[in-house]
Design a protein around this motif. Structure first.
Motif, short mmCIF file in Angstrom:
data_model
loop_
_atom_site.label_atom_id
_atom_site.label_comp_id
_atom_site.label_asym_id
_atom_site.label_seq_id
_atom_site.Cartn_x
_atom_site.Cartn_y
_atom_site.Cartn_z
N ALA A 17 123.68 44.84 108.09
CA ALA A 17 122.90 44.57 106.87
C ALA A 17 122.81 43.07 106.61
N ALA A 18 123.90 42.35 106.82
CA ALA A 18 123.90 40.89 106.61
C ALA A 18 123.00 40.19 107.62
N ILE A 19 123.02 40.65 108.87
CA ILE A 19 122.18 40.08 109.92
C ILE A 19 120.70 40.34 109.61
N LEU A 20 120.38 41.57 109.23
CA LEU A 20 119.00 41.91 108.88
C LEU A 20 118.53 41.09 107.68
N ASP A 21 119.36 40.97 106.66
CA ASP A 21 119.00 40.17 105.48
C ASP A 21 118.72 38.73 105.86
N PHE A 22 119.57 38.16 106.72
CA PHE A 22 119.39 36.77 107.12
C PHE A 22 118.06 36.56 107.83
N VAL A 23 117.74 37.44 108.77
CA VAL A 23 116.48 37.31 109.52
C VAL A 23 115.29 37.53 108.58
N GLN A 24 115.37 38.53 107.72
CA GLN A 24 114.26 38.83 106.84
C GLN A 24 114.02 37.74 105.79
N GLU A 25 115.04 36.98 105.45
CA GLU A 25 114.89 35.90 104.48
C GLU A 25 114.50 34.58 105.14
N SER A 26 114.49 34.55 106.46
CA SER A 26 114.20 33.32 107.18
C SER A 26 112.74 33.24 107.60
N CYS A 27 112.16 32.07 107.40
CA CYS A 27 110.78 31.83 107.87
C CYS A 27 110.80 31.02 109.17
N SER A 28 111.98 30.68 109.66
CA SER A 28 112.09 29.74 110.76
C SER A 28 112.26 30.38 112.14
N HIS A 29 112.19 31.71 112.23
CA HIS A 29 112.39 32.38 113.51
C HIS A 29 113.73 31.96 114.12
N PRO A 30 114.85 32.32 113.49
CA PRO A 30 116.16 31.84 113.95
C PRO A 30 116.56 32.38 115.32
N THR A 31 117.38 31.61 116.00
CA THR A 31 118.01 32.05 117.25
C THR A 31 119.23 32.89 116.88
N ALA A 32 119.82 33.56 117.86
CA ALA A 32 121.04 34.34 117.60
C ALA A 32 122.15 33.43 117.09
N SER A 33 122.25 32.23 117.64
CA SER A 33 123.27 31.29 117.19
C SER A 33 123.06 30.88 115.74
N GLU A 34 121.81 30.68 115.35
CA GLU A 34 121.51 30.33 113.96
C GLU A 34 121.82 31.49 113.02
N VAL A 35 121.52 32.70 113.46
CA VAL A 35 121.85 33.88 112.66
C VAL A 35 123.37 33.96 112.51
N TYR A 36 124.08 33.76 113.60
CA TYR A 36 125.55 33.79 113.59
C TYR A 36 126.10 32.78 112.59
N GLU A 37 125.63 31.55 112.65
CA GLU A 37 126.11 30.51 111.73
C GLU A 37 125.78 30.86 110.29
N GLY A 38 124.59 31.42 110.06
CA GLY A 38 124.20 31.77 108.70
C GLY A 38 124.99 32.93 108.13
N VAL A 39 125.25 33.94 108.94
CA VAL A 39 125.97 35.12 108.48
C VAL A 39 127.46 34.84 108.33
N ARG A 40 127.95 33.93 109.13
CA ARG A 40 129.39 33.59 109.07
C ARG A 40 129.82 33.05 107.72
N THR A 41 128.88 32.51 106.94
CA THR A 41 129.25 31.98 105.62
C THR A 41 129.74 33.10 104.70
N SER A 42 129.16 34.31 104.85
CA SER A 42 129.60 35.43 104.02
C SER A 42 130.55 36.37 104.76
N LEU A 43 130.50 36.37 106.08
CA LEU A 43 131.37 37.21 106.91
C LEU A 43 132.05 36.34 107.96
#
Length: 134
Positions: free
Chosen positions: A8-34
């Motif tokens: 759910a956190a990964i999906l939320d991160f991608v759906q809120e992003s307009c930048s087409h994140p890489t897996a590493s960017e998703v990881y860094e973004g989700v790590r702040t809450s998990l």
């Protein structure tokens, strides 16, 4: 697909992003809450979310795969200077396919079009050495 807090956190991160994140960017973004999430968990869930049709993967040739919140048919423009990826809307559909199909060695089932160039932000930079300003 069963619910998980990580997915759910990964999906939320991608759906809120307009930048087409890489897996590493998703990881860094989700790590702040998990903080205990692993990169492997992010990769596995991104693949599962793509397979479920909830997000899409974008392969633009060189560099890592990027993930897109948009699952509708659209194309992408990649800046060859900064690497940013932009959504592009071009006329497509039956007329496009009809124009291309005669030149193919088989039937057309799907297609993907990517555009490459230098984005307006990079063109506007005056400190770019070797790039002529218009």
């Amino acid at each position: 697909m069963r619910y998980s807090k990580q997915r759910a956190a990964i999906l939320d991160f991608v759906q809120e992003s307009c930048s087409h994140p890489t897996a590493s960017e998703v990881y860094e973004g989700v790590r702040t809450s998990l903080p205990q999430i692993s990169l492997g968990t992010v990769y596995r869930n991104l693949i599962q979310l793509c397979e479920a049709g909830m997000i899409s993967a974008v392969d633009v040739g060189s560099g890592p795969t990027r993930f897109d919140r948009r699952i509708d048919e659209h194309q992408h423009y990649r800046c060859t200077r900064c690497g940013r990826l932009f959504d592009v809307e071009i006329p497509s559909g039956p007329l496009f396919a009809a124009g291309v199909e005669p030149s193919l060695p088989g039937t057309l089932e799907a297609y993907s079009v990517s555009f490459f160039g230098i984005c307006e932000a990079c063109r506007a930079r005056k400190d770019d050495v070797g790039f002529a300003q218009e």
